[in-house]
Design a protein around this motif. Structure first.
Motif, PDB file in Angstrom:
ATOM      1  N   MET A 122       0.779  -1.025  -0.120  1.00 22.38           N
ATOM      2  CA  MET A 122       0.246   0.017  -0.085  1.00 22.38           C
ATOM      3  C   MET A 122       1.096   1.256  -0.063  1.00 22.38           C
ATOM      4  N   THR A 123       0.866   2.312  -1.019  1.00 19.94           N
ATOM      5  CA  THR A 123       1.501   3.296  -0.983  1.00 19.94           C
ATOM      6  C   THR A 123       0.842   4.426  -0.332  1.00 19.94           C
ATOM      7  N   GLY A 124       1.722   5.397  -0.351  1.00 19.75           N
ATOM      8  CA  GLY A 124       1.154   6.644   0.433  1.00 19.75           C
ATOM      9  C   GLY A 124      -0.199   7.399  -0.228  1.00 19.75           C
ATOM     10  N   LEU A 125      -0.073   7.265  -1.470  1.00 17.02           N
ATOM     11  CA  LEU A 125      -1.308   8.045  -2.209  1.00 17.02           C
ATOM     12  C   LEU A 125      -2.707   6.879  -1.871  1.00 17.02           C
ATOM     13  N   ASN A 126      -2.544   5.636  -1.539  1.00 19.53           N
ATOM     14  CA  ASN A 126      -3.658   4.825  -1.441  1.00 19.53           C
ATOM     15  C   ASN A 126      -4.210   5.437   0.041  1.00 19.53           C
ATOM     16  N   THR A 127      -3.191   5.513   0.917  1.00 20.76           N
ATOM     17  CA  THR A 127      -3.695   5.888   2.039  1.00 20.76           C
ATOM     18  C   THR A 127      -4.168   7.170   2.136  1.00 20.76           C
ATOM     19  N   ILE A 128      -3.659   8.049   1.509  1.00 21.71           N
ATOM     20  CA  ILE A 128      -4.033   9.422   1.754  1.00 21.71           C
ATOM     21  C   ILE A 128      -5.624   9.544   1.130  1.00 21.71           C
ATOM     22  N   LEU A 129      -5.772   8.873  -0.078  1.00 22.44           N
ATOM     23  CA  LEU A 129      -7.169   8.625  -0.707  1.00 22.44           C
ATOM     24  C   LEU A 129      -8.308   8.008   0.114  1.00 22.44           C
ATOM     25  N   ILE A 130      -7.769   6.905   0.903  1.00 22.81           N
ATOM     26  CA  ILE A 130      -8.972   6.541   1.954  1.00 22.81           C
ATOM     27  C   ILE A 130      -9.026   7.461   2.958  1.00 22.81           C
ATOM     28  N   LEU A 131      -8.126   7.815   3.346  1.00 19.16           N
ATOM     29  CA  LEU A 131      -8.187   8.803   4.639  1.00 19.16           C
ATOM     30  C   LEU A 131      -8.916   9.869   4.284  1.00 19.16           C
ATOM     31  N   VAL A 132      -8.815  10.541   3.202  1.00 18.87           N
ATOM     32  CA  VAL A 132      -9.610  11.724   2.800  1.00 18.87           C
ATOM     33  C   VAL A 132     -11.026  11.229   2.619  1.00 18.87           C
ATOM     34  N   LEU A 139     -12.793   8.628   4.034  1.00 14.65           N
ATOM     35  CA  LEU A 139     -13.321   8.517   5.425  1.00 14.65           C
ATOM     36  C   LEU A 139     -13.601  10.036   5.993  1.00 14.65           C
ATOM     37  N   PHE A 140     -12.726  10.812   5.841  1.00 16.01           N
ATOM     38  CA  PHE A 140     -12.825  12.110   6.420  1.00 16.01           C
ATOM     39  C   PHE A 140     -14.258  12.859   6.005  1.00 16.01           C
ATOM     40  N   LEU A 141     -14.360  12.832   4.458  1.00 13.30           N
ATOM     41  CA  LEU A 141     -15.543  13.429   3.741  1.00 13.30           C
ATOM     42  C   LEU A 141     -16.599  12.562   4.336  1.00 13.30           C
ATOM     43  N   ALA A 142     -16.586  11.262   4.522  1.00 14.83           N
ATOM     44  CA  ALA A 142     -17.667  10.790   4.818  1.00 14.83           C
ATOM     45  C   ALA A 142     -18.030  10.993   6.369  1.00 14.83           C
ATOM     46  N   GLY A 143     -17.167  11.257   7.149  1.00 16.92           N
ATOM     47  CA  GLY A 143     -17.493  11.856   8.513  1.00 16.92           C
ATOM     48  C   GLY A 143     -18.298  13.293   8.314  1.00 16.92           C
ATOM     49  N   GLY A 144     -17.790  13.934   7.386  1.00 16.01           N
ATOM     50  CA  GLY A 144     -18.587  15.236   7.039  1.00 16.01           C
ATOM     51  C   GLY A 144     -20.054  14.985   6.710  1.00 16.01           C
ATOM     52  N   VAL A 145     -20.031  14.017   5.719  1.00 13.14           N
ATOM     53  CA  VAL A 145     -21.309  13.722   5.485  1.00 13.14           C
ATOM     54  C   VAL A 145     -22.394  13.679   6.678  1.00 13.14           C
ATOM     55  N   TYR A 146     -22.061  12.618   7.603  1.00 13.37           N
ATOM     56  CA  TYR A 146     -22.748  12.366   8.680  1.00 13.37           C
ATOM     57  C   TYR A 146     -23.016  13.755   9.471  1.00 13.37           C
ATOM     58  N   SER A 147     -21.679  14.473   9.665  1.00 13.82           N
ATOM     59  CA  SER A 147     -21.934  15.544  10.521  1.00 13.82           C
ATOM     60  C   SER A 147     -22.973  16.590   9.874  1.00 13.82           C
ATOM     61  N   PHE A 148     -22.765  16.733   8.726  1.00 18.15           N
ATOM     62  CA  PHE A 148     -23.615  17.927   8.185  1.00 18.15           C
ATOM     63  C   PHE A 148     -25.207  17.434   7.917  1.00 18.15           C
TER      64      PHE A 148
END
Length: 55
Positions: A1-11, A13-22
């Motif tokens: 797993m490369t750094g870009l994969n990790t960043i894409l998945i973390l972003v 998940l962050f946006l999914a949390g934003g959906v829930y919060s919004f």
């Protein structure tokens, strides 16, 4: 797993949390839909890169 994969998945998940919060705050549906689409795109890109289907 490369750094870009990790960043894409973390972003994604962050946006999914934003959906829930919004949605809890009663934000406009258009904002929630756009955030959900962005979240799904990031998560899908991260998973496809892990599987080696998208270089």
């Amino acid at each position: 797993m490369t750094g870009l994969n990790t960043i894409l998945i973390l972003v994604g998940l962050f946006l999914a949390g934003g959906v829930y919060s919004f949605s809890k705050q009663g934000m406009p549906k258009g904002v929630i839909v756009l955030l959900a689409i962005a979240s799904l795109m990031c998560l899908a890109a991260g998973v496809l890169r892990i599987q080696g289907l998208w270089d």
